[in-house]
Design an enzyme around this catalytic site. Sequence first.
Site, PDB file in Angstrom:
ATOM      1  N   TYR A 155       5.991 -32.630 -24.802  1.00  0.00           N
ATOM      2  CA  TYR A 155       6.012 -31.241 -25.266  1.00  0.00           C
ATOM      3  C   TYR A 155       7.150 -30.517 -24.567  1.00  0.00           C
ATOM      4  O   TYR A 155       7.349 -30.660 -23.354  1.00  0.00           O
ATOM      5  CB  TYR A 155       4.684 -30.547 -24.935  1.00  0.00           C
ATOM      6  CG  TYR A 155       4.684 -29.059 -25.221  1.00  0.00           C
ATOM      7  CD1 TYR A 155       4.255 -28.560 -26.445  1.00  0.00           C
ATOM      8  CD2 TYR A 155       5.123 -28.145 -24.256  1.00  0.00           C
ATOM      9  CE1 TYR A 155       4.264 -27.191 -26.715  1.00  0.00           C
ATOM     10  CE2 TYR A 155       5.139 -26.779 -24.516  1.00  0.00           C
ATOM     11  CZ  TYR A 155       4.705 -26.312 -25.744  1.00  0.00           C
ATOM     12  OH  TYR A 155       4.734 -24.965 -26.001  1.00  0.00           O
ATOM     13  N   GLU A 243       9.680 -24.077 -29.905  1.00  0.00           N
ATOM     14  CA  GLU A 243       8.650 -25.001 -29.429  1.00  0.00           C
ATOM     15  C   GLU A 243       8.770 -26.326 -30.173  1.00  0.00           C
ATOM     16  O   GLU A 243       8.760 -26.357 -31.405  1.00  0.00           O
ATOM     17  CB  GLU A 243       7.261 -24.395 -29.648  1.00  0.00           C
ATOM     18  CG  GLU A 243       6.129 -25.268 -29.133  1.00  0.00           C
ATOM     19  CD  GLU A 243       4.765 -24.660 -29.410  1.00  0.00           C
ATOM     20  OE1 GLU A 243       3.956 -24.574 -28.480  1.00  0.00           O
ATOM     21  OE2 GLU A 243       4.516 -24.263 -30.572  1.00  0.00           O
TER      22      GLU A 243
END
Length: 433
Positions: A155, A243
């Site tokens: 991530y 993101e």
Amino acid sequence: MQVIFLSFRVHKYSYTWSLRICFHFELNSLCTWSTPRRWLNLQEYQSKKLMQESGVAVQRFYVADSASEAQEAAKRLDAKEIVLKAQILAGGRGKGVFDSGLKGGVHLTKDPVVVGELAKQMLGFNLTTKQTPKDGVKVNTVMVAEALDISRETYFAILMDRAYNGPVMVGSPQGGMDIEEVAASTPELIFKETIDIIEGLQEEQALRMASNLGFKGSLQRQAADQIKRLYDLFLKVDATQVEINPLGETPEGQVVCFDAKINFDDNAEFRQKAVFAMDDMTESDPTEMEAAKWDLKYIGLDGNIACFVNGAGLAMATCDIIDLHGGKPANFLDLGGGVKERQVYEAFKLLSADPKVEAILVNIFGGIVNCAIIANGITKACRELELKVPLVVRLEGTNVHEAKRILSESGLPITSANDLDDAAQKAVAAIKK
């Protein structure tokens, strides 16, 4: 790091308005507000196009709006495996259901002919997921992309952090899942790196984050390069958040951004005309779109008492107290701070056009807002729109005495209230007469 998420629910209604609010403790939080609607809505393929233009590694892809185009795109890809994705502004597509009978808005296949057959059952049909209205959302576009194997998922995000007055990188070697869950269960796997907005992202910072994400050897350098390119994109498009989940590693030794979410600074629209021109409004509620034109925040609910309020917190409190007294809000409408008479008029126009509305409750606490402006807007709207439903008004704050004089001398059938509780009781009583 400790992250707390609060969800405010307007209970007993079919529509849920949730706010993710992050409270900052120790090393601060991972996110900012998440509202029901981003002002700028981009489809997945549009975000990937922006990334591609900045040299970020993404899967090869094409966009199609017909089954034949999708099949031809699959042939052009000439990939071992192809992924077909329905393009709508909602999550959970993989587990969604089409009204054509097809299950899943994401499909894998090695056959271009199958891509065409699947696209036929997607395009023009409604896809229902856990994030769409109950009738689903019509799919007008599909993305046909090369399917790549992922040997490891991480991530990565860049976001604006108020605590540091600038951008911060957030990463975790645990990708492909809810980052909130990772933060709650294994906070030691969350890594943060502040970026000096003047100096920019430094080489050693990018390499350190790549190492923290678990990339080894040559992949560490490759990941650091992708991180730098993502930061360049972040600045280039005036993003508030980029993101990537997951930022993946393939068996062939590639670092690829497999999925992306980009949030933009609405105040930068004058600089980002090309980006904002991509805004997909096809799935937006027409009333919300009309409200947005006048800088009003509007969300339709299923009740019959219209709420006309300034400030999101006050609006939620107004909805709750109406419910407490046995009524149901018909909407959530936030005027904001710098309100003008014309906005008040347009707000009344929207509210009175809703056939469900049987009463209107105005609840204004004037700090930045001048109550006299609200009062003038109300009287103008009542006269010109020939308002037919009961109107209850509670005003408090800046210039309130002048505002009350304007309302009382207007000769209009306006019911004044002393406080919020009094206003809610009077509005509920008005629809029971």
